[in-house]
Write an enzyme that holds these catalytic residues in place. Structure first.
Site, PDB file in Angstrom:
ATOM      1  N   TYR A 161       0.853  -1.192   0.000  1.00 36.00           N
ATOM      2  CA  TYR A 161       0.000   0.000   0.000  1.00 36.00           C
ATOM      3  C   TYR A 161       0.889   1.243   0.000  1.00 36.00           C
ATOM      4  CZ  TYR A 161      -4.235   2.712   1.194  1.00 36.00           C
ATOM      5  OH  TYR A 161      -5.298   3.587   1.198  1.00 36.00           O
ATOM      6  N   SER A 162       1.755   1.325  -0.994  1.00 36.97           N
ATOM      7  CA  SER A 162       2.669   2.449  -1.151  1.00 36.97           C
ATOM      8  C   SER A 162       3.086   2.497  -2.611  1.00 36.97           C
ATOM      9  CB  SER A 162       3.893   2.302  -0.235  1.00 36.97           C
ATOM     10  OG  SER A 162       4.564   1.077  -0.492  1.00 36.97           O
ATOM     11  N   LEU A 215      14.109  -4.220  11.243  1.00 36.46           N
ATOM     12  CA  LEU A 215      12.921  -3.646  11.866  1.00 36.46           C
ATOM     13  C   LEU A 215      12.139  -2.884  10.807  1.00 36.46           C
ATOM     14  CD1 LEU A 215      11.129  -2.613  14.246  1.00 36.46           C
ATOM     15  CD2 LEU A 215      12.770  -0.714  14.482  1.00 36.46           C
ATOM     16  N   GLY A 223       5.777   0.274  10.642  1.00 38.79           N
ATOM     17  CA  GLY A 223       4.627   0.404   9.766  1.00 38.79           C
ATOM     18  C   GLY A 223       4.672  -0.674   8.701  1.00 38.79           C
ATOM     19  N   CYS A 224       4.394  -1.917   9.087  1.00 32.49           N
ATOM     20  CA  CYS A 224       4.647  -3.066   8.205  1.00 32.49           C
ATOM     21  C   CYS A 224       3.479  -3.412   7.299  1.00 32.49           C
ATOM     22  CB  CYS A 224       5.022  -4.283   9.044  1.00 32.49           C
ATOM     23  SG  CYS A 224       3.715  -4.835  10.167  1.00 32.49           S
ATOM     24  N   TRP A 252       0.493  -5.057   5.543  1.00 39.66           N
ATOM     25  CA  TRP A 252       0.022  -6.448   5.532  1.00 39.66           C
ATOM     26  C   TRP A 252       1.173  -7.430   5.320  1.00 39.66           C
ATOM     27  CZ3 TRP A 252      -2.646  -2.366   3.376  1.00 39.66           C
ATOM     28  CH2 TRP A 252      -3.910  -2.127   3.902  1.00 39.66           C
ATOM     29  N   GLY A 253       2.386  -6.992   5.603  1.00 39.59           N
ATOM     30  CA  GLY A 253       3.526  -7.905   5.621  1.00 39.59           C
ATOM     31  C   GLY A 253       4.213  -8.144   4.294  1.00 39.59           C
ATOM     32  N   GLU A 300      -6.259  -5.302  11.965  1.00 37.14           N
ATOM     33  CA  GLU A 300      -6.536  -6.082  10.764  1.00 37.14           C
ATOM     34  C   GLU A 300      -5.264  -6.354   9.977  1.00 37.14           C
ATOM     35  OE1 GLU A 300      -9.445  -7.524   9.804  1.00 37.14           O
ATOM     36  OE2 GLU A 300     -10.076  -6.924  11.814  1.00 37.14           O
ATOM     37  N   CYS A 314      -5.731  12.147  -5.047  1.00 36.72           N
ATOM     38  CA  CYS A 314      -4.310  11.887  -4.779  1.00 36.72           C
ATOM     39  C   CYS A 314      -3.523  11.751  -6.081  1.00 36.72           C
ATOM     40  CB  CYS A 314      -4.154  10.637  -3.921  1.00 36.72           C
ATOM     41  SG  CYS A 314      -4.671  10.864  -2.205  1.00 36.72           S
TER      42      CYS A 314
END
Length: 390
Positions: A144-145, A179, A182-183, A185-186, A208, A361
């Site tokens: 999501y970036s 580290l 702000g991970c 959904w992995g 979630e 955006c």
């Protein structure tokens, strides 16, 4: 020629008469090459004359809420916002409601909107809305970036290239501990553990995200924790933060970088991936703040550079902001295709909100006000020479 067509626009406190509103909006949009009820795909079709009053009294918040309520329409919202933002239309509209603008500025100046007590609000309001929305919209890695579109064949490839570039920029080595602040959904944690042999600790403020990230990273040396970055206490070889710094806020920049400094080993590297604003602004967009990212604040280059002084050295600063436009449009295409299966659960107002969010955006980045930066940072104690990666 009608009287309203020759109205001279001179803001004078709160003396705006209701009948002047349409003329003022026509004048401001015309400066951006946008017509009210025109024929171009970026023109605004007004269905309710109350739109004019809402925009001039509530600014971007009124504009967005009126769209969510079906009071106006536009075939190409992304092109509309590109034109409005390129002409600084929002700043001009703000002049007509100085009291509201002053209130927004004071809110950001006087209060710490990103305090530890408020850190989980964005997770609850945005990231926890439903994993089904994000699974439908995002690529298989659920990144999501912004993707990295250089030589990419599509969204999934652009995100894979971005993930790999991050790992190479960090000079990840097998056995290191990474580290991720702000991970999500992995996606990055999974990629780094699988392809670079590192152990990853990811933190998030979304329940979630934590739930799904743990499921997606099962069987890998990855731990996903629900926690605020201010509570970190361990040491790591490398640190990365992708798309999270926008939630930190200027009042917490020093605390954020001090926390990372303590967590990073002396010879390590820290990669910061963040949206940036082309100018330093005392406020954030009111509609985005209320409906999408509560308490968010985009940094400027000046704000980042000033707080890094005496904390980190800048090894590399990479800008690929135009790639976010392509990423957002790809997300919209995915969301639009998936909408029939989401419609019953989320409803028409959510659809219009989400479209307004993604399209506005995209226009923000296309206007070049929006930037996307990746910074590679190191401590002064690091002796190894860093070679920039693209």
């Amino acid at each position: 020629m009608q009287k309203e067509d020759v109205l001279v626009l001179e803001p004078a406190g709160n003396t705006l008469a209701p009948q002047d509103s349409p003329a003022i909006l026509r004048e401001l949009t015309a400066e951006a090459g946008v017509s009210i009820n025109g024929d171009a795909p970026w023109d605004i079709q007004v269905f309710d004359d109350d739109v004019y009053r809402l925009v001039l009294t509530k600014g971007s918040l009124g504009f967005g809420e009126a769209y969510m309520d079906g009071m106006w329409e536009c075939d190409r919202l992304d092109q509309l916002f590109q034109r409005l933002l390129s002409s600084q239309a929002e700043e001009k509209i703000d002049n007509w409601s100085r009291l509201r603008l002053l209130g927004e500025i004071l809110r950001h100046s006087l209060f710490n909107l990103q305090s530890s007590q408020r850190a989980f609000q964005v997770g609850e309001q945005h990231y926890d809305i439903g994993n089904d929305v994000f699974e439908a919209m995002l690529d298989p890695s659920m990144s999501y970036s912004c993707g990295y579109w250089h030589n990419a064949s599509g969204l999934a490839d652009a995100q894979q290239k971005k993930l790999d570039m991050i790992c190479r920029k960090l000079e990840l080595q097998p056995g290191e501990r990474l580290l991720e602040i702000g991970c999500g959904w992995g996606g990055l944690a999974h990629f780094a553990a699988q392809h670079y042999g590192v152990e990853v600790v990811g933190i998030t403020v979304s329940k979630e995200q934590q739930k799904l990230a743990r499921k997606r990273c099962a069987g890998l040396p990855v731990a996903i924790e629900l926690m605020d970055y201010r509570d970190l206490a361990e040491k790591f070889d490398k640190v990365v933060s992708v798309g999270m710094f926008e939630h930190v806020g200027p009042k917490n920049y020093a605390t954020y970088f001090d926390t990372v400094h303590r967590a990073l080993k002396d010879d390590g590297l820290f990669l910061l991936h963040t949206i940036g604003n082309s100018v330093t602004s005392p406020k954030t967009d009111a509609w985005i703040d209320k409906y999408i990212f509560p308490n968010g604040k985009l940094p400027s280059a000046k704000e980042i550079a000033s707080v890094l002084e005496r904390r980190f050295l800048i090894e590399d600063w990479h800008n690929f902001g135009p790639d976010y436009d392509r990423t957002l449009m790809a997300w919209w295409d995915n969301f639009e295709q998936a909408w029939p299966g989401l419609q019953e659960k989320y409803g028409e107002r959510f659809y219009r909100m989400w479209k307004y969010y993604l399209m506005s955006c995209a226009g923000f980045f296309r206007s070049r006000q929006g930037q996307l930066w990746q910074l590679v940072l190191s401590k002064t104690e690091r002796q190894l020479v860093y070679r920039s990666v693209r």
